[in-house]
Design a protein around this motif. Structure first.
Motif, mmCIF file in Angstrom:
data_model
loop_
_atom_site.group_PDB
_atom_site.id
_atom_site.type_symbol
_atom_site.label_atom_id
_atom_site.label_comp_id
_atom_site.label_asym_id
_atom_site.label_seq_id
_atom_site.Cartn_x
_atom_site.Cartn_y
_atom_site.Cartn_z
ATOM 1 N N THR A 1 -2.290 3.752 -3.471
ATOM 2 C CA THR A 1 -3.208 4.889 -3.529
ATOM 3 C C THR A 1 -2.473 6.109 -4.087
ATOM 4 O OG1 THR A 1 -2.649 5.471 -1.247
ATOM 5 C CG2 THR A 1 -4.572 4.047 -1.585
ATOM 6 N N GLY A 2 -3.192 7.204 -4.198
ATOM 7 C CA GLY A 2 -2.586 8.430 -4.699
ATOM 8 C C GLY A 2 -2.572 8.492 -6.203
ATOM 9 N N HIS A 3 -1.824 9.431 -6.732
ATOM 10 C CA HIS A 3 -1.759 9.672 -8.167
ATOM 11 C C HIS A 3 -0.659 8.845 -8.832
ATOM 12 C CE1 HIS A 3 -3.771 13.906 -7.807
ATOM 13 N NE2 HIS A 3 -4.478 12.937 -7.256
ATOM 14 N N SER B 1 1.562 5.266 -1.375
ATOM 15 C CA SER B 1 1.644 5.878 -2.694
ATOM 16 C C SER B 1 2.942 5.484 -3.392
ATOM 17 C CB SER B 1 1.562 7.405 -2.580
ATOM 18 O OG SER B 1 2.619 7.897 -1.761
ATOM 19 N N GLN C 1 -2.582 -2.439 -3.224
ATOM 20 C CA GLN C 1 -3.456 -1.432 -2.616
ATOM 21 C C GLN C 1 -2.821 -0.045 -2.679
ATOM 22 O OE1 GLN C 1 -4.777 -2.751 1.294
ATOM 23 N NE2 GLN C 1 -4.999 -4.860 0.592
ATOM 24 N N ASN D 1 -12.808 1.966 -14.567
ATOM 25 C CA ASN D 1 -12.508 3.238 -13.925
ATOM 26 C C ASN D 1 -13.744 4.103 -14.161
ATOM 27 O OD1 ASN D 1 -9.496 3.587 -12.970
ATOM 28 N ND2 ASN D 1 -9.370 2.473 -14.905
ATOM 29 N N ASN E 1 -5.587 -1.465 -8.346
ATOM 30 C CA ASN E 1 -5.125 -0.765 -7.156
ATOM 31 C C ASN E 1 -6.186 0.254 -6.760
ATOM 32 O OD1 ASN E 1 -2.230 -1.498 -6.244
ATOM 33 N ND2 ASN E 1 -2.022 -1.420 -8.475
ATOM 34 N N ARG E 2 -5.784 1.299 -6.078
ATOM 35 C CA ARG E 2 -6.724 2.349 -5.669
ATOM 36 C C ARG E 2 -6.203 3.714 -6.114
ATOM 37 N NH1 ARG E 2 -7.717 0.215 0.572
ATOM 38 N NH2 ARG E 2 -8.517 -1.857 0.025
ATOM 39 N N LEU E 3 -5.568 3.734 -7.254
ATOM 40 C CA LEU E 3 -4.979 4.968 -7.767
ATOM 41 C C LEU E 3 -6.073 5.922 -8.231
ATOM 42 C CD1 LEU E 3 -2.093 3.285 -9.763
ATOM 43 C CD2 LEU E 3 -1.888 4.517 -7.592
ATOM 44 N N SER E 4 -5.829 7.212 -8.074
ATOM 45 C CA SER E 4 -6.825 8.227 -8.414
ATOM 46 C C SER E 4 -6.169 9.371 -9.176
ATOM 47 C CB SER E 4 -7.492 8.746 -7.132
ATOM 48 O OG SER E 4 -6.520 9.290 -6.254
ATOM 49 N N GLY F 1 0.808 -1.212 0.000
ATOM 50 C CA GLY F 1 0.000 0.000 0.000
ATOM 51 C C GLY F 1 0.835 1.253 0.000
ATOM 52 N N ASN G 1 -9.091 0.892 -11.192
ATOM 53 C CA ASN G 1 -8.600 1.907 -10.277
ATOM 54 C C ASN G 1 -9.690 2.959 -10.098
ATOM 55 O OD1 ASN G 1 -5.658 1.592 -9.367
ATOM 56 N ND2 ASN G 1 -5.494 1.097 -11.544
#
Length: 211
Positions: free
Chosen positions: A44-46, A21, A42, A119, A65-68, A19, A89
């Protein structure tokens, strides 16, 4: 300390529970990186814009993943990129901003797979610049996103396509006649969309179509 291994060419850490970033300066640490696979974790972040500095990169897999946030518009600097996996994502794009990365990918003359399904924050018109992607492109998967508009009439330019999947989107309009030029197409999924009109007779040219 991992970032001190500047000669690293392959990093595969997929299918774990890692996890946090991705380091913003990752693109300055591995000048020889060819395969970067972070999928099924897992994170995250950009997506760091510095990834565009990894000019030897052939495979970039950040799926599941949980990328944004937005995909860096400079991703087209990866001139030898072959596979880009961003599916599953929380990445975003809309008619004001975010789709520039599609235009930049036209610089990637060896691109084979562009996978951005699942997405849901990818919204707005399907970029018309998609028809300028490499003729080596084989997989184009946009399913389960918020995109709308029609398939570009020049979709037939992408003569290397083997699979098109835009199901579970708001794609509308007619199926372009030029789709009959995609002689390598084996998979065409338009399920659960707003496509209308007649099925073009040119679809009968797709002798390899199986699904």
């Amino acid at each position: 300390s991992l970032y001190n291994l500047s000669s690293m060419e392959i990093m595969q850490i997929q299918s774990n529970m890692l996890g946090g970033s991705i380091a913003t300066n990752i693109g300055s640490k591995f000048p020889n990186m060819q395969f970067l696979r972070f999928e099924e974790n897992q994170f995250t972040g950009h997506i760091p814009a510095s990834l565009s500095n990894l000019t030897s990169l052939q495979v970039l897999d950040l799926a599941q993943n949980r990328l944004s946030g937005y995909v860096p518009r400079t991703v087209g600097k990866l001139r030898v990129l072959q596979n880009l996996y961003l599916g599953e994502n929380m990445l975003e794009a809309n008619d004001r901003e975010g789709w520039e990365f599609i235009t930049s990918l036209s610089n990637c003359s060896q691109l084979r797979r562009l996978i951005i399904y699942a997405n849901t924050a990818f919204t707005g018109h399907l970029p018309s610049s998609i028809v300028n992607l490499s003729t080596t492109l084989q997989f184009l998967l946009f399913s389960d996103t918020g995109i709308w508009g029609s398939l570009p009439s020049a979709i037939g330019n992408l003569v290397g396509l083997e699979r098109i999947d835009v199901q579970d989107t708001s794609i509308s309009g007619v199926i372009p006649d030029s789709i009959g030029k995609l002689g390598n197409l084996t998979w065409l999924s338009l399920a659960n969309t707003n496509v209308s009109g007649q099925i073009p007779s040119s679809i009968g040219n797709l002798s390899k179509l199986a699904v």
